[in-house]
Design an enzyme around this catalytic site. Structure first.
Site, short mmCIF file in Angstrom:
data_model
loop_
_atom_site.label_atom_id
_atom_site.label_comp_id
_atom_site.label_asym_id
_atom_site.label_seq_id
_atom_site.Cartn_x
_atom_site.Cartn_y
_atom_site.Cartn_z
N LYS A 1 0.90 -1.31 0.16
CA LYS A 1 0.10 -0.10 0.00
C LYS A 1 0.82 1.29 -0.06
O LYS A 1 2.14 1.26 0.46
CB LYS A 1 -0.71 0.21 1.32
CG LYS A 1 -2.05 -1.04 1.42
CD LYS A 1 -2.53 -0.98 2.53
CE LYS A 1 -3.90 -2.01 2.80
NZ LYS A 1 -5.04 -1.40 1.72
N ARG B 1 -10.79 -11.26 1.69
CA ARG B 1 -11.51 -12.25 0.94
C ARG B 1 -10.64 -13.81 1.00
O ARG B 1 -11.44 -14.73 0.92
CB ARG B 1 -11.78 -11.97 -0.47
CG ARG B 1 -10.67 -11.79 -1.48
CD ARG B 1 -10.92 -10.99 -2.68
NE ARG B 1 -11.05 -9.69 -2.37
CZ ARG B 1 -11.29 -8.56 -3.28
NH1 ARG B 1 -11.66 -8.76 -4.69
NH2 ARG B 1 -11.30 -7.32 -2.80
#
Length: 497
Positions: free
Chosen positions: A282, A356
């Site tokens: 990130k 996920r």
């Protein structure tokens, strides 16, 4: 904090601060009007002089009120009334949220609020009391426990009296009990969410879950270590923890308050205690907020804290997939293919789409409990923040009755969700040339394709997904965890007991 309800006489009530209502146009509530009469209408004159018109969350604090027993008088504006004399639920909450700010410069530790004079559209005294309790307790939460010298709190409440008429006493008392339990769960979720990643690790979350179960006959907790997860075939979950020195934990909570034969409702929480993005690193700016990536897990633990306090007649299972997402030499790389517990192979195109990956194995594991319904809670996608901001959680579901129940609970708890599409049209974005499914579906409809990914692992049960990326924490000057969606989850469980 001691919170009780009683019939309040606004003129005779002895309290450090009496709080009464006013409405648009300067209309006084019954209690405020009684005070106005008792002090020869000086209150009315003073309100006009100060241009106090009763608009929502307007406040006026009188330090030496005349004609009454209270040490102080706080008039709060509740805004517009409809033709039936009701204020909106939003305005009711905004008015009560003003109390802490209005009294922060005073030494008040005990207050009395006349709520029986305020009628809220489509809400009863139980709801009013519950909201008042949740708001007031939340106003006492602090986030500076790790400072070497925490600031002295400016407003510390020890006693609150809520004024309702005798006819509403039972409902108000019930609302106080529920509100206190929910506030306790919200507080735990906020505390866990605000902790830094070097303290709140997967192991720490597991220990906090075990604390909840100590001395509780209705709650049990077990923790699966990485070896057990490997034996179960949780290659997707373990691919996320592969780059971290902190071992992953699968935390399983079972609350058994209902009949043994009753199928449980399952809550599955994403517990990424820190998310660097992994190899798909990130940007540095704002990365500190990735300590909040375990707020789904925190909300599950907070909900179980509330269950332990309320002890409703229902069975609930909690499954928390806890891991860090770090980029060391063992970390999963973009293009790697992993095998989930369900047997589906997954091409990891982006290691920052890790939530996920842990959730899909947790959902598959949850199936063994034969749940009546499964709700997963996750700070899953920035796309959901773009779509809904920080007001509503995104809701996706393969069962419309379940979705409607969650939406209804969110409205009742004032912890709202908004239903998003889960159409098959989006599934093709997850196609992979090399595996059964890719873990991202491109920039278009990112929150939807994330939910579509999870839906591949929920075909055998009624399932809903709450994307709380926009609601679990606030940024900027008010940075901190919110504790959402604990109120929504508790309300849904209470509605289904």
């Amino acid at each position: 904090m001691q919170i009780t309800t009683k019939i309040l006489d606004a003129v005779k009530q002895s309290t450090q601060c009496l709080i009464v209502a006013s409405f648009d146009g300067g209309k006084l509530s019954a209690a405020a009007n009684a005070i106005n009469v008792a002090d020869a209408r000086q209150l009315e004159t003073l309100l006009k002089r100060e241009k106090f018109d009763g608009r929502t969350a307007q406040s006026l604090l009188l330090l030496i009120p005349q004609g009454i027993a209270a040490d102080r008088l706080l008039i709060i504006g509740f805004g517009a009334q409809d033709k039936q004399g009701n204020v909106s639920a939003d305005n009711f909450r905004k008015a009560l949220q003003k109390i802490a700010d209005a009294l922060k410069s005073t030494p008040c530790s005990e207050i009395s609020i006349v709520l029986g004079d305020v009628s809220v559209a489509d809400k009863d005294a139980e709801w009013q009391a519950r909201q008042a309790v949740e708001i007031l307790i939340a106003s006492q939460d602090r986030a500076d426990s790790l400072k070497s010298k925490p600031a002295e709190p400016s407003f510390v409440l020890s006693k609150v009296t809520l004024g309702f008429p005798k006819a509403n006493a039972t409902a108000a008392a019930k609302g106080i009990k529920i509100g206190q339990a929910i506030a306790s769960g919200v507080s735990l979720a906020r505390i866990l969410g605000n902790l830094p990643g070097n303290i709140c690790t997967p192991t720490y979350l597991a220990s906090e879950a075990k604390k909840l179960a100590r001395g509780q006959s209705l709650l049990s907790v077990k923790v699966l270590e990485e070896k057990a997860m490997q034996e179960l075939g949780m290659g997707s979950l373990l691919s996320v923890s592969a780059g971290s020195d902190q071992p992953a934990k699968l935390i399983v909570l079972e609350y058994k308050g209902g009949n043994k034969k009753d199928a449980p409702i399952a809550l599955v929480g994403k517990g990424i205690t820190f998310d660097t993005g992994g190899i798909s690193l990130k940007p540095g700016a704002g990365m500190d907020e990735m300590k909040f990536d375990m707020c789904g897990a925190a909300s599950v633990l907070g909900t179980f804290k509330t269950l332990v306090e309320l002890q409703p007649a229902i069975n609930v299972v909690g499954v928390v997939a806890a891991s860090e997402n770090m980029p060391n030499g063992n970390a999963t790389k973009p293009g790697d293919i992993v095998t989930s517990m369900a047997g589906l192979t997954i091409e990891v195109l982006n290691t920052d789409a890790e939530g996920r990956l842990v959730l899909c194995d947790a959902l598959t594991y949850t199936e063994r409990f034969k749940p009546k319904a499964v709700i997963d809670i996750a700070t899953l996608t920035g796309a959901c923040v773009v779509a809904l901001g920080n007001h509503a959680s995104g809701l996706f579901s393969n069962n419309e009755a379940l979705a409607q129940g969650i939406l209804k609970a969110g409205q009742a708890a004032h912890d709202r969700a908004w239903q998003m599409p889960l159409w098959d049209d989006y599934q093709k974005q997850l196609d992979s040339n090399f595996a059964d499914i890719a873990n991202i579906g491109g920039p278009a409809g990112g929150s939807i394709t994330a939910a579509c990914f999870l839906s591949r692992f929920t075909k055998n049960f009624a399932w809903a997904h709450l994307d709380i990326a926009g609601t679990a924490w606030l940024s900027g000057g008010a940075k901190g965890a919110t504790g959402r969606p604990v109120p929504l989850l508790v309300q849904y469980l209470l509605d289904n007991q």
